[in-house]
Design an enzyme around this catalytic site. Structure first.
Site, PDB file in Angstrom:
ATOM      1  N   GLU A 147       0.933 -12.745   5.133  1.00 18.25           N
ATOM      2  CA  GLU A 147       1.930 -12.140   4.251  1.00 18.25           C
ATOM      3  C   GLU A 147       3.264 -12.000   4.976  1.00 18.25           C
ATOM      4  O   GLU A 147       4.326 -12.279   4.411  1.00 18.25           O
ATOM      5  CB  GLU A 147       1.441 -10.775   3.761  1.00 18.25           C
ATOM      6  CG  GLU A 147       0.282 -10.841   2.790  1.00 18.25           C
ATOM      7  CD  GLU A 147      -0.292  -9.475   2.452  1.00 18.25           C
ATOM      8  OE1 GLU A 147      -1.005  -9.381   1.448  1.00 18.25           O
ATOM      9  OE2 GLU A 147      -0.024  -8.505   3.205  1.00 18.25           O
TER      10      GLU A 147
ATOM     11  N   ASP B  10       0.828  -1.202   0.000  1.00 19.32           N
ATOM     12  CA  ASP B  10       0.000   0.000   0.000  1.00 19.32           C
ATOM     13  C   ASP B  10       0.864   1.255   0.000  1.00 19.32           C
ATOM     14  O   ASP B  10       0.473   2.287  -0.541  1.00 19.32           O
ATOM     15  CB  ASP B  10      -0.934  -0.021   1.207  1.00 19.32           C
ATOM     16  CG  ASP B  10      -1.875  -1.213   1.165  1.00 19.32           C
ATOM     17  OD1 ASP B  10      -2.590  -1.357   0.161  1.00 19.32           O
ATOM     18  OD2 ASP B  10      -1.871  -2.010   2.120  1.00 19.32           O
TER      19      ASP B  10
END
Length: 221
Positions: free
Chosen positions: A103, A84
């Site tokens: 992740e 992001d």
């Protein structure tokens, strides 16, 4: 080019980091989905993949790509995922899709971490994008109070989302993240926090940025 076209270009560029005959890790999110679609074109060259979310696992299997359990292997050669935000030192802010814990696990196991993104994700200081925190449900309000007291910012519960691990997400708004490694550790030390979306102590090794002039490669110091 559109943002999707830029994402597709970096996804295609990431294929050159795939080591044939090995297990690779695959991230979650829109940019990672483009990588999965590109990986399908060379799927017979890899031994298998480790997925960072149920959505990623389903997309991989839909392409006929082998998915393996992380507990059944010893090594992941490379992990490919989006972000992001990234700063210029390749510290990352991730978790907009809610898959930050898995992740982070896959990234920790991998020998190399390739981050793929469009150039809008590269920033001087992270924090404009809210920082996700995965929390144990019973601790959500306690964690919110601790964040406000010790970190600052404005933690807001992400409505109608439960992670693949059965937990909740708090998104911290109004942060200026000038020391991501320290902040990552401080947040993880709050009781009830599973992990947070700062990938600083294990950041990316290479950042591939899609731009109108082509894919730019930034290598970690």
């Amino acid at each position: 080019m559109t943002q999707d076209e830029l994402k597709n270009e970096v996804a295609k560029a990431a294929l050159k980091y795939v080591i044939p005959g090995t297990i690779i890790g695959v991230g979650t999110g829109s940019t990672a989905n483009f990588f999965i679609d590109q990986l399908a074109t060379i799927k017979d060259s890899v031994q298998g993949t480790v997925a960072s979310s149920i959505d990623t696992e389903n997309r991989l299997r839909g392409h006929g790509i082998n998915v393996v359990n992380l507990n059944e292997i010893k090594e992941i050669s490379v992990y490919v995922d989006g972000a992001d935000e990234s700063d210029h030192q390749l510290n990352l802010l991730k978790g907009g899709g809610g898959a930050l814990t898995r992740e982070k696990i896959v990234a920790a196991v991998s020998n190399q971490f390739i981050c793929i993104a469009d150039e809008s994700k590269l920033v001087d200081v992270m924090g404009k994008f809210p920082l996700p925190i995965e929390v144990i449900p019973m601790a959500a309000n306690f964690v919110k109070r601790e964040i406000i007291k010790s970190i600052g910012g404005n933690p807001i519960l992400r409505e109608e989302l439960t992670t693949d691990n059965g937990n909740l997400i708090l998104d911290i708004h109004d942060l200026t993240i000038d020391d991501p490694k320290t902040l990552e550790n401080r947040l993880n030390n709050i009781v009830g926090v599973v992990t947070n979306g700062l990938f600083a102590n294990r950041g990316a090794d290479i950042l591939l940025l899609g731009s109108e002039s082509g894919v730019k490669t930034i290598v970690s110091d």
